[in-house]
Design a protein around this motif. Sequence first.
Motif, PDB file in Angstrom:
ATOM      1  N   ASP A  81      22.226   7.677 -12.792  1.00  0.00           N
ATOM      2  CA  ASP A  81      21.156   6.743 -11.923  1.00  0.00           C
ATOM      3  C   ASP A  81      21.781   6.687 -10.655  1.00  0.00           C
ATOM      4  OD1 ASP A  81      22.904   5.456 -13.557  1.00  0.00           O
ATOM      5  OD2 ASP A  81      21.655   3.669 -12.899  1.00  0.00           O
ATOM      6  N   GLY A  82      23.020   7.141 -10.438  1.00  0.00           N
ATOM      7  CA  GLY A  82      23.622   7.057  -9.070  1.00  0.00           C
ATOM      8  C   GLY A  82      23.208   8.277  -8.247  1.00  0.00           C
ATOM      9  N   THR A 142      21.085   6.862 -17.877  1.00  0.00           N
ATOM     10  CA  THR A 142      20.773   6.617 -16.460  1.00  0.00           C
ATOM     11  C   THR A 142      20.467   5.239 -16.007  1.00  0.00           C
ATOM     12  OG1 THR A 142      18.343   6.786 -17.122  1.00  0.00           O
ATOM     13  CG2 THR A 142      19.608   9.044 -16.399  1.00  0.00           C
ATOM     14  N   GLY A 143      21.371   4.296 -16.364  1.00  0.00           N
ATOM     15  CA  GLY A 143      21.021   2.752 -16.200  1.00  0.00           C
ATOM     16  C   GLY A 143      21.609   1.988 -16.915  1.00  0.00           C
ATOM     17  N   GLU A 144      21.674   0.577 -16.786  1.00  0.00           N
ATOM     18  CA  GLU A 144      22.280  -0.554 -17.547  1.00  0.00           C
ATOM     19  C   GLU A 144      20.963  -0.874 -18.498  1.00  0.00           C
ATOM     20  OE1 GLU A 144      25.570  -2.713 -15.999  1.00  0.00           O
ATOM     21  OE2 GLU A 144      24.506  -2.344 -13.967  1.00  0.00           O
ATOM     22  N   LYS A 173      15.977   9.052  -2.763  1.00  0.00           N
ATOM     23  CA  LYS A 173      17.408   8.518  -3.237  1.00  0.00           C
ATOM     24  C   LYS A 173      17.855   7.597  -2.373  1.00  0.00           C
ATOM     25  CE  LYS A 173      20.140  11.993  -0.751  1.00  0.00           C
ATOM     26  NZ  LYS A 173      20.334  11.324   0.223  1.00  0.00           N
ATOM     27  N   ASP A 174      17.701   7.238  -0.949  1.00  0.00           N
ATOM     28  CA  ASP A 174      18.176   6.397  -0.197  1.00  0.00           C
ATOM     29  C   ASP A 174      17.286   5.108  -0.511  1.00  0.00           C
ATOM     30  OD1 ASP A 174      20.459   8.008   0.432  1.00  0.00           O
ATOM     31  OD2 ASP A 174      19.229   8.681   2.022  1.00  0.00           O
ATOM     32  N   ASP A 183      15.623   1.857  -1.880  1.00  0.00           N
ATOM     33  CA  ASP A 183      15.638   0.955  -2.692  1.00  0.00           C
ATOM     34  C   ASP A 183      14.549   0.602  -3.458  1.00  0.00           C
ATOM     35  OD1 ASP A 183      16.388  -1.139  -4.080  1.00  0.00           O
ATOM     36  OD2 ASP A 183      15.886  -2.818  -2.426  1.00  0.00           O
ATOM     37  N   ASP A 200      13.564  -1.152  -6.367  1.00  0.00           N
ATOM     38  CA  ASP A 200      14.091  -2.231  -7.340  1.00  0.00           C
ATOM     39  C   ASP A 200      12.874  -2.609  -8.325  1.00  0.00           C
ATOM     40  OD1 ASP A 200      15.085  -4.400  -8.569  1.00  0.00           O
ATOM     41  OD2 ASP A 200      15.524  -5.374  -6.675  1.00  0.00           O
TER      42      ASP A 200
END
Lengths: 324, 468
Positions: free
Chosen positions: B254-255, B278-280, B364-365, B367, B369
């Motif tokens: 996911d980064g 791909t993530g927490e 990709k840049d 945010d 959320d």
Amino acid sequence: MGIFDRFTRTNDEQEQKKLEEGLEKTRTSFFGKLDRLVRGKDNVDAEVLDELEEVLVTSDVGVDTTLDIIQHVEERVAQDQYVSTQELNRLIRDEIAKLMLEDAPERPADFDAPLPDKPYVIMVVGVNGVGKTTTIGKMAYRYKQAGKKVVLGAADTFRAAAIEQLDIWAERAGVPVVKQKHGADPAAVAFDAVESAESQGADVVIIDTAGRLHTKGGLMEELAKIKRVMGKKVTAAPHEVLLVLDASTGQNAIRQAEEFTNSVDVTGLALTKLDGTAKGGVVIGVSHEFQVPVKYIGVGEDLDDLQVFDRKGFVEAMFEGVER
Amino acid sequence: MFESLSEKLEGALQSISGQGRINELNVAETMREIRRALLNADVNYQVAKDFTNRVKEKATGEEVLTSVTPGQQLTKIVYDELTHFLGEEHEDIEYANEPPTVILIAGLQGSGKTTFTAKLAKHFVKEGHAPLLAAADVYRPAAVDQLQKLASQVSVPVYSVEENGTIVQDAVRVAEEAVAEARRTARDIVIIDTAGRMHIDERMMQEVADIKSAVDPNEILFVVDSMTGQDAVNTAKEFNEQLDYDGVVLTKLDGDTRGGAALSIRSVVNKPIKFASTGEKLDALTPFYPDRMAQRILGMGDVVSFVERAQEQYDQKQAKKLQRKIRSQDFDLQDFYDQLQRIKKMGPLQDLLGMIPGVGNQVKDLDVDDDAFRHIEAMILSMTPEERANPQILNGTRRRRIAKGSGMRVRDVNQMIKQFRDMKKMMKKMSGLTGSGQGGMDLQKLMDRMGGGGGGLPGGGGGGLPGM
């Protein structure tokens, strides 16, 4: 050898040996290879430079930094006309050393150096799984050994069992932890830790934060908030923002440094897991591009497996096998 | 400074699009750029070399088609080769003939084994299995604790061995007893989480080999951080020599890493990559599909995954209704709100956006959320049904009331309404892309579109996707 004296100044021989062991792989594959490819030739031809490119790239130095180094080497070789193995070794060593930033005196890395502020606040940041908590445990131990009073702040309130993990490290190091329960506001924990450190008259407070990918804007903002809040308690805190990088990480480390610098203004680097075969070459470019010094290297899982990084000593040690 | 592999490739390919045909010269130049791009994406030096050589051979050997640009032709070759390198087809987990199926997880420190173990457990639960987790990381402080906490989130039991309140440092025993426990309690899958270890640590490598011989796992998975650099080949090789694992798990995708390590590992050890993490959040796990990864690397988007995930949440009827609404411009704030609720169930938003072709690079840049929805939801919930159905009646007074009701500022409300309008416009354009009546996007049609536009890759040369 004055440079080398400086490196061993604060550390005993055992520590030097550990560093060398940790770097052994770097040395043998990086410069050992260079030695082989230059040996028997008395000048640097295109083939040698091509192979140098391979050596640097496979050490994660990165294409851009590699090209920089090669260009400088080429220029100097063109100037001097004749370059021996030894001269080439020195030349490359110079170029690499030049790229890495020198330690800043207002933020000493040495554990027994006098600290400019009290409490001296260190905030530790990085992506998931780089070894932040482990590094903090080792730092706490080293500061304590140096006779300093240490407080830890468990501001990773997100990851399951992160607080417990820091607790165990703190117990090993023999230092107190300021903590709240899982899910608590990390900024509040950081504030409490700094406050508690101040009232206890502690010398150093180290704040653990949750690992976060640098691409998650919301989480990066949270980090900036944690930082701001500490400044409200102690002026200029945190005095050091330490970005932990995993030596096995490739070019993404540059992006990590970029984003973490944008949100919390990183002042120092710690390079972990150098005890494997990863070369960690990407720190050269990171240190250069973001003008931050590498402060510590992690070379194992024990309490004393943390070394104060010395730029020149690092390069010297890397070259030892080649100079013989 | 840092460009993603797809951007680099797009750039590299752009330099030959517009030229009449592929020849030795323009391919050589492009290949150097591709090689450099691969290296910047952390593809191993040797692998990158092999890859570019292979593409070069194909490109110069192949007949030049007059109907496509060299860029398009090369895109196809690069894509085919990437897919080939990544391993062609998706490979599944090997189940035991007689349960329990035993899965051993191994990898370096910090690669994400424990989180992956919990995700895998959730994945199996979803598929109707009853997993048991074995906490065989008996060294790292609080590792057992971490696994227990994660497991409790998915209501899966954890087997660990403690004596007098301390963890017994015997990983082999934990693994063996966990398998016996699973048999006794009729759990059909055992996942063994092990300690992170350096591949050069002989004692620890021996331990994991001992676990292997003790429990004879059906599946051994090697977990690797997708941000890993050149060393990926060394660790992958060493672990493979010791364990002869069955598959690779790629974490932290996911980064913004392009995951060059995936290419390196796949080509060096010849083992399939089975999962992408791909993530927490514990549902941030997808099977690994090499073809989709290749598409993603090339900026073609991961359309198939997107559609599949969408289908988990939508039934066809709902989808048809929605499509009609979008086409007829009936889509209102209430629909938007309902949409948000469904999207939230589909998984991390950034992942979803990244899967849409042409959008990947642009978000990709950004945010994205997931919590950002909360404010939008609050504002919509502060509206009357009438306002939701007819946003155009939202005058100043109404907006002030909504702001107050949702705890936001008037300008937030204004912005949200503007965004809604923009989105509606975009959806109208997008709706031209969706397959009629199927409720999903059709990959082949998209590819055709990209090809037919006469411009190569999306964003790379003029044609591409409309209006994105």
